[in-house]
Design an enzyme around this catalytic site. Sequence first.
Site, PDB file in Angstrom:
ATOM      1  N   HIS A 218       0.714  -0.964   0.011  1.00 10.77           N
ATOM      2  CA  HIS A 218      -0.064   0.000  -0.019  1.00 10.77           C
ATOM      3  C   HIS A 218       1.091   1.271  -0.103  1.00 10.77           C
ATOM      4  O   HIS A 218       1.576   1.454   1.015  1.00 10.77           O
ATOM      5  CB  HIS A 218      -1.001   0.041   1.195  1.00 10.77           C
ATOM      6  CG  HIS A 218      -1.820   1.296   1.393  1.00 10.77           C
ATOM      7  ND1 HIS A 218      -2.336   1.822   0.343  1.00 10.77           N
ATOM      8  CD2 HIS A 218      -1.900   2.222   2.266  1.00 10.77           C
ATOM      9  CE1 HIS A 218      -3.185   2.938   0.541  1.00 10.77           C
ATOM     10  NE2 HIS A 218      -2.941   3.289   2.000  1.00 10.77           N
TER      11      HIS A 218
ATOM     12  N   ASP B 132       1.399   4.808   0.256  1.00 11.05           N
ATOM     13  CA  ASP B 132       0.875   6.095   0.575  1.00 11.05           C
ATOM     14  C   ASP B 132       2.031   7.133  -0.061  1.00 11.05           C
ATOM     15  O   ASP B 132       3.230   6.979   0.295  1.00 11.05           O
ATOM     16  CB  ASP B 132       0.766   6.320   2.200  1.00 11.05           C
ATOM     17  CG  ASP B 132      -0.238   5.622   2.779  1.00 11.05           C
ATOM     18  OD1 ASP B 132      -1.312   6.033   2.403  1.00 11.05           O
ATOM     19  OD2 ASP B 132       0.269   4.661   3.262  1.00 11.05           O
TER      20      ASP B 132
ATOM     21  N   ASP C 111      -7.465   1.720   2.089  1.00 10.39           N
ATOM     22  CA  ASP C 111      -7.244   2.688   3.453  1.00 10.39           C
ATOM     23  C   ASP C 111      -8.207   3.798   3.666  1.00 10.39           C
ATOM     24  O   ASP C 111      -7.726   4.800   4.303  1.00 10.39           O
ATOM     25  CB  ASP C 111      -5.953   2.775   3.688  1.00 10.39           C
ATOM     26  CG  ASP C 111      -5.525   3.388   5.110  1.00 10.39           C
ATOM     27  OD1 ASP C 111      -6.365   2.796   6.145  1.00 10.39           O
ATOM     28  OD2 ASP C 111      -4.565   3.836   5.377  1.00 10.39           O
TER      29      ASP C 111
ATOM     30  N   HIS D 223      -5.296  10.180   0.670  1.00 12.82           N
ATOM     31  CA  HIS D 223      -6.133  10.330   2.138  1.00 12.82           C
ATOM     32  C   HIS D 223      -5.164  11.050   3.132  1.00 12.82           C
ATOM     33  O   HIS D 223      -5.635  11.894   3.722  1.00 12.82           O
ATOM     34  CB  HIS D 223      -6.650   9.141   2.437  1.00 12.82           C
ATOM     35  CG  HIS D 223      -5.781   7.951   2.369  1.00 12.82           C
ATOM     36  ND1 HIS D 223      -5.838   6.938   1.155  1.00 12.82           N
ATOM     37  CD2 HIS D 223      -5.004   7.332   3.264  1.00 12.82           C
ATOM     38  CE1 HIS D 223      -4.924   6.210   1.530  1.00 12.82           C
ATOM     39  NE2 HIS D 223      -4.304   6.258   2.705  1.00 12.82           N
TER      40      HIS D 223
END
Length: 902
Positions: free
Chosen positions: A13, A15, A125, A351
């Site tokens: 994941h 980010d 997420d 996010h």
Amino acid sequence: MAKTTAHIISHSHWDREWYLPFEKHRFYLVKLMDALLEKLENDPEYKSFHLDGQTIALDDYFEVRPEKYDLVKKYIQEKRIIIGPWYILQDAFLTSAEANVRNLVIGMNESKKYGQYSKLGYFPDTFGIYGQAPQILKQAGIDTAAFGRGVKPTGFNNMVSDSENFESPYSELEWQSPDGSSVLGVLFANWYSNGNEIPSSKEEAEKFWEQKLADAKKYASTPHLLYMNGCDHQPLQKDLPEAIKLANEMYPDIEFKHSSFEEYMEEVKNSLPEKLQTVTGELRNQRTDGWSTLVNTASARIYLKQMNQSAQNKLERLIEPLATFAYMNGEEYPEDYLRFAWKQLMQNHPHDSICGCSIDEVHEEMVTRFKKVDQMADKLIEEQTEKLTAKMNTTAPAEFDNAIPLIVMNTTGYKRHTTIEKVVDLEKIYFSEMPFPEIHGHLTDKSLPKLTVVNANGEEIPATIEEHGVEFGYDLPDDKFRQPHYAKKVKVMFTTDELPEFGYATYYLVEKEPMVSPQKISQAGNILENDYLRVSVHEDGTYNVLDKVTGHELKSVGSYEDTSDIGNEYMFKKATGEKPYTTKGLQADIRVTENNSSRGSIEIIHQFKIPVSAHEELEALKDRLVWHKDREARRSEEMTTLELKTTLTLDKHAKGLAVKLAFNNTAKDHRLRVVYPTGFTTDHHLAESAFEIVKRPNKPEVEWSNPSFDHHQHSFASLSDGQNGLTVATKGLQEYEIVEDNTTLAITVLRAVSELGDWGYFPTPEAQCLGNQTAEWYVIPHAGDAISAKAYEAAYDFQIPAVCVQTDIHDGELTTNGQFIQWESNGLVLTSVKRGETSKDLFFRVYNPSNEEKLLTIQHPNDVNYYDSNLIEEKLNMIGEKYQERPVGAYKIITVGMEGAN
């Protein structure tokens, strides 16, 4: 009975920026991608890798390793690297409906260049998801979504709670939008790291699989168990094939396989039970204790939300309509530049970025990106309006010499009156026309003639005209070197006649003795009044708002309350039992600052004393990583004074009161809210979300224990008792709460905290938002609720300024006043008018906010062929040369294509 299968899906994941700034995270992304390519090349047993559902990771990699493009493309086509469908993993609630669509469309189109993409709505997420996501996905040809939040509780460091508060007994569920569209939802019930770092030694593997198999079987509705082999920024597990081989040897009754989402979803769908639990609408952790919903990211670093809403409005509501109108009249559509601007903006939409929950360096870079988008947007608006005004006939009424045309364009899609405030070049002298040291004095010494404003019929429009001085400027012609000049300027303010939807009108600044101005807006020093509203200000700065249409009056609204915030960028927390500080009853300095026939303004100044920060005991709690839920810390005994300057503005034809707050924030660890008590008896309220005006309960579920029950909004929230209502629209203020016996709307205007607040201690001093702050909102009283009253039209009117362009007298094929596209909204909400991403057709998008069927009518001025389309701009069903009164079902999103519109 089918054999149990453990589907192991490798991923990381990613980010893009979070606890490290972008370039430091990219450093590790390059290492991950290099290792992945080496593994794929040398180990055929390493089947595939899911690249986190976002194509931007490829862009970031190729900027460093451009020579790897062909190799990456090869593995994508072989389905060994799985990409898409998104451009970035975007926050759902803090970005607009159209931004969510552009993210999907651009991501899918980018993916197609590589040959393959994942048809999975991937939200691993995302901090809650809007209720229309299933409808959006279905329109994009996607029938499955995977998500980690919104249904099952997750807590500190994303620890998954083993709780009964679980809206589905299975990790597989049916997720349904309000219109009835549904997709198969796959919840990461044991998080998206439940198959991370699988042991390749027998002793460790026994412990690992004993726990992991039990955890997955607990929630799986089929024999197919999902194991996510990765986590945030997870390096590649190079010995995974060996670990899988060992697991197969240890558990012969289970098949362990290196899988992909495509394979896993196909086998799950073939094995689903006859009946799954249906989860309807928003995924916002409704049935949890409320302590880890991450909703307060809506108020972390509000300045980012304000910049984002401004940028989105410019792209969606100004540039795209203006460029569409110019394209309809023979001009080139700036598709490449617009796509580039959208991609730049969306780089701020992940996010951990737009949510304001990263380290300071991340958000410093975001501000730079926003400024770049703003620069592009302003130039595109200027270019498109110049193209349009060049085609308009601006010949002035015959009796006026030396008239200066001012063309006002309405891009909202709704009829409107608007107040124009425009600085006009009254006389311009170029350096080539006079020695430049003499120009400034020459223009300054010229007396201002008598001036007024007339419309295209020569009728005088009440206007306020003030001298604005002499300023330097320059032109950048297409065919010659830059042209510096000085200009004598005046500031002109007037209220337009009613502008048609998607239309324009021409006004003229002319030399003429103005008529006597009609009644001014402000009266008696503390009253603002027009045909719709009467606003009276009290000594403590609260005010009454009388809706003259309904006769209902809101009393003593607009006070401020301030509490401590000992939480973090993710979640608000005040000390137990603490009483808020309030401006109610605090004497205010009140004065009229503007008063003419178009606008009246009253300034309210409070000297508001609050604690300067939290008590120093908070630092010890942060050092020990005490979760925000369990913190208790007093406020400091030292006080500071916030000078709150509130300006109330009422325009001549406004149906709402504009409010602007400005202050220098000298306090830390606190939350400031503006409060609107309504007295309405109701158990629910409305708020704008993505393609939805969503109905939410005023009280949480019984499992909720957090004293706060905050919510997201896009640009407005609304309370109503069925007879009367109050809608408050905002510019980038995206957190609100219904308080005080469910009758009061409280909107956060500032939240100041000092740390990121997730898996470690990351100080974020800039999240205290010290220094000058502003906030803007719009108070709209109305009959009924926000949907039946169409209060959203006034809310969007507040968001989207009319564009006023100064031009010269010239002939043109377009009329002096006109309309580009005609449509009847009939209670539908417009979200977009634009040219296609991959075609030359026009696309017109609306949604139905109500539970009743509505009718849509559109009329393009030229001969076009209309067709039904969808969110990804596919041609579905030809309609023909007329589009009149076609039904739009309850809560449906409708996109109409127009072929041959140029």
